[in-house]
Design an enzyme around this catalytic site. Sequence first.
Site, PDB file in Angstrom:
ATOM      1  N   ALA A  15       0.844  -1.201  -0.083  1.00 20.07           N
ATOM      2  CA  ALA A  15      -0.026  -0.067  -0.030  1.00 20.07           C
ATOM      3  C   ALA A  15       0.710   1.244  -0.114  1.00 20.07           C
ATOM      4  CB  ALA A  15      -0.999   0.104   1.250  1.00 20.07           C
ATOM      5  N   GLY A  60       0.190   1.353  -3.404  1.00 18.41           N
ATOM      6  CA  GLY A  60      -0.010   0.455  -4.507  1.00 18.41           C
ATOM      7  C   GLY A  60       0.801   1.129  -5.768  1.00 18.41           C
ATOM      8  N   SER A  61       1.754   2.191  -5.702  1.00 16.06           N
ATOM      9  CA  SER A  61       2.381   2.842  -6.914  1.00 16.06           C
ATOM     10  C   SER A  61       3.271   1.929  -7.498  1.00 16.06           C
ATOM     11  CB  SER A  61       3.499   3.586  -6.385  1.00 16.06           C
ATOM     12  OG  SER A  61       2.587   4.962  -5.851  1.00 16.06           O
ATOM     13  N   CYS A 112      13.112   3.698   1.314  1.00 15.26           N
ATOM     14  CA  CYS A 112      13.453   5.435   0.988  1.00 15.26           C
ATOM     15  C   CYS A 112      14.292   5.763   2.163  1.00 15.26           C
ATOM     16  CB  CYS A 112      12.238   6.243   0.428  1.00 15.26           C
ATOM     17  SG  CYS A 112      10.990   6.262   1.901  1.00 15.26           S
TER      18      CYS A 112
HETATM   19  C1  SAM Z   1       7.200   2.084   2.005  1.00 15.05           C
HETATM   20  S1  SAM Z   1       5.152   1.664   2.064  1.00 15.05           S
HETATM   21  C2  SAM Z   1       4.972   0.600   0.676  1.00 15.05           C
HETATM   22  C3  SAM Z   1       4.849   1.584  -0.315  1.00 15.05           C
HETATM   23  C4  SAM Z   1       4.325   0.769  -1.536  1.00 15.05           C
HETATM   24  N1  SAM Z   1       5.206  -0.383  -1.877  1.00 15.05           N
HETATM   25  C5  SAM Z   1       4.093   1.626  -2.957  1.00 15.05           C
HETATM   26  O1  SAM Z   1       5.068   1.722  -3.601  1.00 15.05           O
HETATM   27  O2  SAM Z   1       2.940   2.280  -2.646  1.00 15.05           O
HETATM   28  C6  SAM Z   1       5.586   0.553   3.526  1.00 15.05           C
HETATM   29  C7  SAM Z   1       4.269  -0.323   3.831  1.00 15.05           C
HETATM   30  O3  SAM Z   1       4.482  -1.509   4.721  1.00 15.05           O
HETATM   31  C8  SAM Z   1       3.183  -1.673   5.357  1.00 15.05           C
HETATM   32  N2  SAM Z   1       3.743  -2.282   6.522  1.00 15.05           N
HETATM   33  C9  SAM Z   1       4.434  -2.194   7.692  1.00 15.05           C
HETATM   34  N3  SAM Z   1       4.521  -3.001   8.536  1.00 15.05           N
HETATM   35  C10 SAM Z   1       3.960  -4.313   7.938  1.00 15.05           C
HETATM   36  C11 SAM Z   1       4.005  -5.810   8.312  1.00 15.05           C
HETATM   37  N4  SAM Z   1       4.369  -6.281   9.195  1.00 15.05           N
HETATM   38  N5  SAM Z   1       3.410  -6.555   7.112  1.00 15.05           N
HETATM   39  C12 SAM Z   1       2.803  -6.078   5.930  1.00 15.05           C
HETATM   40  N6  SAM Z   1       2.882  -4.651   5.770  1.00 15.05           N
HETATM   41  C13 SAM Z   1       3.492  -3.773   6.578  1.00 15.05           C
HETATM   42  C14 SAM Z   1       2.788  -0.358   5.860  1.00 15.05           C
HETATM   43  O4  SAM Z   1       1.407  -0.416   6.073  1.00 15.05           O
HETATM   44  C15 SAM Z   1       3.159   0.483   4.165  1.00 15.05           C
HETATM   45  O5  SAM Z   1       1.896   0.486   3.576  1.00 15.05           O
END
Ligand code: SAM
Length: 294
Positions: free
Chosen positions: A104, A106-107, A223
Amino acid sequence: MFRERIERMIPDADAFFAAEQEWKSIRVNTLKISREELLERLQAKYEIKEMPWYENGFFVIGEDIAKNMEYYLGYYHIQEAASMLPPLVMQPERKDFIIDLCAAPGSKTTQLAMIMENGGMIIANDISISRIRALTHNIQKAGAANCIITNYDARYFDKTGLKADKILLDAPCTASGKIIKNKKMIEKWKYWRVKKMARLQKALIRAACNCLRKDGILVYSTCSVEPEENEEVIDYALQRFDIEVEKIELKGIKTRHGIKEWNGKEFEWAAKAIRIWPQDNNTEGFFICKLRKC
Ligand SMILES: C[S@@+](CC[C@H](N)C(=O)[O-])C[C@H]1O[C@@H](n2cnc3c(N)ncnc32)[C@H](O)[C@@H]1O
């Protein structure tokens, strides 16, 4: 402490702190429109320039790029320029079974679906139900038809028994590479947050390695610029799992290799990983490492 750490990592710390970002970036959604047609439509409204490292990426200057017909219809996605790189490093194919463990909003999931031309299958997982709302919206809006959305804690995703061809672990991080967009983040920087995030990232990469089939590819990205969240996490996985680092080569963008020494630990393999520093391409900072299961 943050400045002192950056000075230990790179010789041009002043440039790092001074980097500014004037242009916003968008990715054409070729599931819905051709690059040429979108360009023609947007050039009438905005100043646009091509992204040297990705044919479907553009830099844009103008007001309200999230308020027009082309955006509402999902013809393009507003996405940080460096964030378009992990899917390019992964090189997904039409037939692949991919797990995007932290997907999420979702990019990258929608970019993967687009590169796969809606073939194969992507499991787009995230732990946060509120962020899954945005993920669902973006997948639907993009017309990405090969995605299954799940809501697991990815630290335990290996309990599903699934084995993927490719896994994206775009890990939660302290996001210090976003300094180019928000200089004030330095004031909130805390070392304990870096350590806490590193523990989570290690638990996530453990599950990722277990969910990969033999010869499968894992792309790890953050990042954050912190070695504890990047090189140390990869090193932790290399010592425990049957995986190896593959060299990343990208054209059109200035990259530097990973940090080879930190706090007395040496990371020889870091020559194969990449760091995108904000001052090099006026993007957010990123770390990307590509691993193959032996
Ligand atoms: C850097 S963001 C991801 C961005 C996404 N890949 C994009 O490009 O749009 C990290 C994500 O990891 C999720 N997250 C954090 N801990 C997690 C866990 N234990 N299991 C699954 N997702 C997790 C967060 O809710 C967040 O949406």
